[in-house]
Scaffold this motif. Structure first.
Motif, PDB file in Angstrom:
ATOM      1  N   ALA A  39      -2.121 -28.426 -21.917  1.00 34.12           N
ATOM      2  CA  ALA A  39      -1.464 -28.172 -20.630  1.00 34.12           C
ATOM      3  C   ALA A  39      -2.489 -28.342 -19.525  1.00 34.12           C
ATOM      4  CB  ALA A  39      -0.869 -26.770 -20.587  1.00 34.12           C
ATOM      5  N   PHE A  40      -2.013 -28.662 -18.338  1.00 32.04           N
ATOM      6  CA  PHE A  40      -2.892 -28.781 -17.188  1.00 32.04           C
ATOM      7  C   PHE A  40      -2.817 -27.510 -16.361  1.00 32.04           C
ATOM      8  CE2 PHE A  40      -2.061 -33.202 -18.308  1.00 32.04           C
ATOM      9  CZ  PHE A  40      -3.362 -33.690 -18.326  1.00 32.04           C
ATOM     10  N   SER A  41      -3.933 -27.171 -15.709  1.00 30.31           N
ATOM     11  CA  SER A  41      -3.964 -26.017 -14.816  1.00 30.31           C
ATOM     12  C   SER A  41      -2.969 -26.238 -13.685  1.00 30.31           C
ATOM     13  CB  SER A  41      -5.371 -25.814 -14.263  1.00 30.31           C
ATOM     14  OG  SER A  41      -5.772 -26.951 -13.515  1.00 30.31           O
TER      15      SER A  41
ATOM     16  N   GLY B 244       1.187 -16.947 -38.337  1.00 25.49           N
ATOM     17  CA  GLY B 244       1.297 -18.245 -37.687  1.00 25.49           C
ATOM     18  C   GLY B 244       0.033 -18.675 -36.974  1.00 25.49           C
ATOM     19  N   LEU B 245       0.189 -19.661 -36.113  1.00 26.71           N
ATOM     20  CA  LEU B 245      -0.912 -20.271 -35.384  1.00 26.71           C
ATOM     21  C   LEU B 245      -0.551 -20.337 -33.906  1.00 26.71           C
ATOM     22  CD1 LEU B 245      -1.355 -23.359 -37.729  1.00 26.71           C
ATOM     23  CD2 LEU B 245      -2.794 -21.334 -37.717  1.00 26.71           C
ATOM     24  N   SER B 246      -1.539 -20.553 -33.060  1.00 28.57           N
ATOM     25  CA  SER B 246      -1.235 -20.889 -31.661  1.00 28.57           C
ATOM     26  C   SER B 246      -0.824 -22.354 -31.635  1.00 28.57           C
ATOM     27  CB  SER B 246      -2.455 -20.629 -30.780  1.00 28.57           C
ATOM     28  OG  SER B 246      -3.560 -21.377 -31.233  1.00 28.57           O
ATOM     29  N   ASP B 247       0.051 -22.696 -30.710  1.00 30.48           N
ATOM     30  CA  ASP B 247       0.564 -24.065 -30.684  1.00 30.48           C
ATOM     31  C   ASP B 247       0.844 -24.440 -29.240  1.00 30.48           C
ATOM     32  OD1 ASP B 247       1.669 -26.526 -31.351  1.00 30.48           O
ATOM     33  OD2 ASP B 247       3.131 -25.731 -32.734  1.00 30.48           O
ATOM     34  N   GLY B 248       2.084 -24.754 -28.918  1.00 26.17           N
ATOM     35  CA  GLY B 248       2.429 -25.219 -27.587  1.00 26.17           C
ATOM     36  C   GLY B 248       2.356 -24.130 -26.539  1.00 26.17           C
ATOM     37  N   PHE B 249       2.082 -24.545 -25.295  1.00 24.44           N
ATOM     38  CA  PHE B 249       2.032 -23.594 -24.191  1.00 24.44           C
ATOM     39  C   PHE B 249       2.219 -24.323 -22.872  1.00 24.44           C
ATOM     40  CE2 PHE B 249      -2.268 -25.106 -24.717  1.00 24.44           C
ATOM     41  CZ  PHE B 249      -2.833 -25.124 -23.448  1.00 24.44           C
ATOM     42  N   LYS B 250       2.464 -23.549 -21.827  1.00 24.30           N
ATOM     43  CA  LYS B 250       2.601 -24.077 -20.478  1.00 24.30           C
ATOM     44  C   LYS B 250       1.801 -23.200 -19.531  1.00 24.30           C
ATOM     45  CE  LYS B 250       5.673 -27.275 -21.404  1.00 24.30           C
ATOM     46  NZ  LYS B 250       5.164 -27.721 -22.676  1.00 24.30           N
ATOM     47  N   VAL B 251       1.441 -23.766 -18.386  1.00 22.62           N
ATOM     48  CA  VAL B 251       0.766 -23.015 -17.327  1.00 22.62           C
ATOM     49  C   VAL B 251       1.741 -22.946 -16.157  1.00 22.62           C
ATOM     50  CG1 VAL B 251      -1.202 -22.958 -15.748  1.00 22.62           C
ATOM     51  CG2 VAL B 251      -1.509 -23.798 -18.091  1.00 22.62           C
ATOM     52  N   ASP B 252       1.993 -21.721 -15.657  1.00 23.83           N
ATOM     53  CA  ASP B 252       2.941 -21.580 -14.554  1.00 23.83           C
ATOM     54  C   ASP B 252       2.274 -21.826 -13.202  1.00 23.83           C
ATOM     55  OD1 ASP B 252       1.691 -19.168 -13.751  1.00 23.83           O
ATOM     56  OD2 ASP B 252       3.260 -17.897 -14.585  1.00 23.83           O
ATOM     57  N   GLU B 253       3.064 -21.719 -12.147  1.00 27.10           N
ATOM     58  CA  GLU B 253       2.586 -22.025 -10.792  1.00 27.10           C
ATOM     59  C   GLU B 253       1.498 -21.068 -10.306  1.00 27.10           C
ATOM     60  OE1 GLU B 253       6.093 -19.336 -10.795  1.00 27.10           O
ATOM     61  OE2 GLU B 253       5.740 -21.301 -11.668  1.00 27.10           O
ATOM     62  N   LEU B 254       1.355 -19.896 -10.950  1.00 26.96           N
ATOM     63  CA  LEU B 254       0.304 -18.947 -10.597  1.00 26.96           C
ATOM     64  C   LEU B 254      -0.929 -19.074 -11.492  1.00 26.96           C
ATOM     65  CD1 LEU B 254       2.498 -15.794  -9.854  1.00 26.96           C
ATOM     66  CD2 LEU B 254       1.522 -17.437  -8.232  1.00 26.96           C
TER      67      LEU B 254
ATOM     68  N   LEU C 292       8.061 -12.005 -31.906  1.00 27.09           N
ATOM     69  CA  LEU C 292       9.253 -12.621 -32.462  1.00 27.09           C
ATOM     70  C   LEU C 292       9.216 -12.661 -33.986  1.00 27.09           C
ATOM     71  CD1 LEU C 292       9.544 -15.414 -29.791  1.00 27.09           C
ATOM     72  CD2 LEU C 292      11.065 -13.463 -30.052  1.00 27.09           C
ATOM     73  N   GLY C 293       8.084 -12.307 -34.577  1.00 27.80           N
ATOM     74  CA  GLY C 293       7.990 -12.177 -36.025  1.00 27.80           C
ATOM     75  C   GLY C 293       8.001 -13.476 -36.794  1.00 27.80           C
ATOM     76  N   THR C 294       7.769 -14.588 -36.127  1.00 32.62           N
ATOM     77  CA  THR C 294       7.733 -15.876 -36.804  1.00 32.62           C
ATOM     78  C   THR C 294       6.768 -16.798 -36.068  1.00 32.62           C
ATOM     79  OG1 THR C 294       9.103 -17.644 -37.739  1.00 32.62           O
ATOM     80  CG2 THR C 294       9.658 -16.919 -35.511  1.00 32.62           C
ATOM     81  N   ASN C 295       6.425 -17.897 -36.683  1.00 37.60           N
ATOM     82  CA  ASN C 295       5.539 -18.868 -36.062  1.00 37.60           C
ATOM     83  C   ASN C 295       6.292 -19.582 -34.942  1.00 37.60           C
ATOM     84  OD1 ASN C 295       3.080 -20.123 -35.810  1.00 37.60           O
ATOM     85  ND2 ASN C 295       3.528 -21.713 -37.305  1.00 37.60           N
ATOM     86  N   ILE C 296       5.713 -19.602 -33.760  1.00 36.30           N
ATOM     87  CA  ILE C 296       6.334 -20.213 -32.588  1.00 36.30           C
ATOM     88  C   ILE C 296       5.689 -21.575 -32.342  1.00 36.30           C
ATOM     89  CG2 ILE C 296       6.734 -19.942 -30.095  1.00 36.30           C
ATOM     90  CD1 ILE C 296       8.241 -17.969 -32.002  1.00 36.30           C
ATOM     91  N   SER C 297       6.534 -22.559 -31.987  1.00 43.24           N
ATOM     92  CA  SER C 297       6.007 -23.913 -31.826  1.00 43.24           C
ATOM     93  C   SER C 297       5.814 -24.335 -30.377  1.00 43.24           C
ATOM     94  CB  SER C 297       6.922 -24.923 -32.531  1.00 43.24           C
ATOM     95  OG  SER C 297       8.247 -24.800 -32.052  1.00 43.24           O
ATOM     96  N   ASN C 298       6.670 -23.856 -29.459  1.00 43.37           N
ATOM     97  CA  ASN C 298       6.508 -24.342 -28.092  1.00 43.37           C
ATOM     98  C   ASN C 298       7.158 -23.417 -27.084  1.00 43.37           C
ATOM     99  OD1 ASN C 298       5.544 -26.088 -26.122  1.00 43.37           O
ATOM    100  ND2 ASN C 298       6.232 -27.897 -27.220  1.00 43.37           N
ATOM    101  N   VAL C 299       6.756 -23.614 -25.835  1.00 43.83           N
ATOM    102  CA  VAL C 299       7.257 -22.848 -24.689  1.00 43.83           C
ATOM    103  C   VAL C 299       7.585 -23.854 -23.601  1.00 43.83           C
ATOM    104  CG1 VAL C 299       6.658 -21.122 -22.942  1.00 43.83           C
ATOM    105  CG2 VAL C 299       5.765 -20.894 -25.261  1.00 43.83           C
ATOM    106  N   ARG C 300       8.708 -23.653 -22.921  1.00 41.64           N
ATOM    107  CA  ARG C 300       9.137 -24.569 -21.841  1.00 41.64           C
ATOM    108  C   ARG C 300       9.784 -23.752 -20.736  1.00 41.64           C
ATOM    109  NH1 ARG C 300       9.280 -29.400 -19.337  1.00 41.64           N
ATOM    110  NH2 ARG C 300      11.333 -30.115 -18.797  1.00 41.64           N
ATOM    111  N   PHE C 301       9.470 -24.075 -19.488  1.00 41.72           N
ATOM    112  CA  PHE C 301      10.106 -23.415 -18.359  1.00 41.72           C
ATOM    113  C   PHE C 301      11.400 -24.135 -18.020  1.00 41.72           C
ATOM    114  CE2 PHE C 301       5.502 -22.593 -17.134  1.00 41.72           C
ATOM    115  CZ  PHE C 301       5.498 -21.331 -17.700  1.00 41.72           C
TER     116      PHE C 301
END
Length: 166
Positions: free
Chosen positions: A48-50, A99-109, A136-145
């Motif tokens: 993700a970009f800042s 699980g593992l860390s995976d997808g993420f997003k950076v918000d406007e702040l 959430l008790g499971t492996n998470i793959s991504n986050v989207r706004f």
């Protein structure tokens, strides 16, 4: 190859046997040139970009030690790491389950909304600290706004919709 193991060791083996010989982050230039941006991470995953577009954040999906790394953008390669956020800096809030860390997003702040083992976490990279988490008790793959404060989270065949207050 067995594709169902939660740590996916076959990926590491494939990198060594058939891949580039190192794990890394690459960029493709117009015209097709592929360049190694960094080889500093053991298992780079989400990107993700800042908020200001000046830095590239990369999730390092090493089992049991999720971390996020900032690389200020510039033409010269490789990029130099300017920040690391992991359990040492953030505390146990980045370990909510399996699980593992995976997808993420950076918000406007500038906050990082990331999948973490067992859920999601909202991270303030300046403080640095975990501002909020959802187990959430499971492996998470991504986050989207989405629109109107919606945050969509995917994992193991599910899609969750959360509401942001900010």
């Amino acid at each position: 190859m067995h594709l169902g193991h939660p740590d996916q060791p076959y990926l590491d083996q494939a990198v060594q046997e058939r891949g580039a010989g190192c794990t890394g982050v690459y960029r493709c230039r117009a015209g097709g040139a592929v360049e190694l941006v960094t080889s500093l991470l053991e298992r780079p995953n989400g990107l993700a970009f800042s908020a200001d577009g000046g830095a590239l954040w990369v999730a390092n999906s090493v089992k049991d030690t999720p971390s996020w790394h900032a690389f200020p953008l510039r033409e010269a390669l490789p990029l130099e790491r300017s920040a690391v956020l992991g359990e040492k800096e953030l505390g146990a809030g980045v370990q909510l389950g399996p699980g593992l860390s995976d997808g993420f997003k950076v918000d406007e702040l500038g906050r990082i909304w990331s999948s973490v083992p067992g859920g999601i976490a909202v991270i303030d990279p300046v403080a640095p600290k975990v501002l909020a988490s959802v187990k959430l008790g499971t492996n998470i793959s991504n986050v989207r706004f989405g629109d109107g404060g919606d945050v969509f989270v995917t994992g193991k065949g599910h899609v969750w919709r959360l509401k942001r207050k900010v």
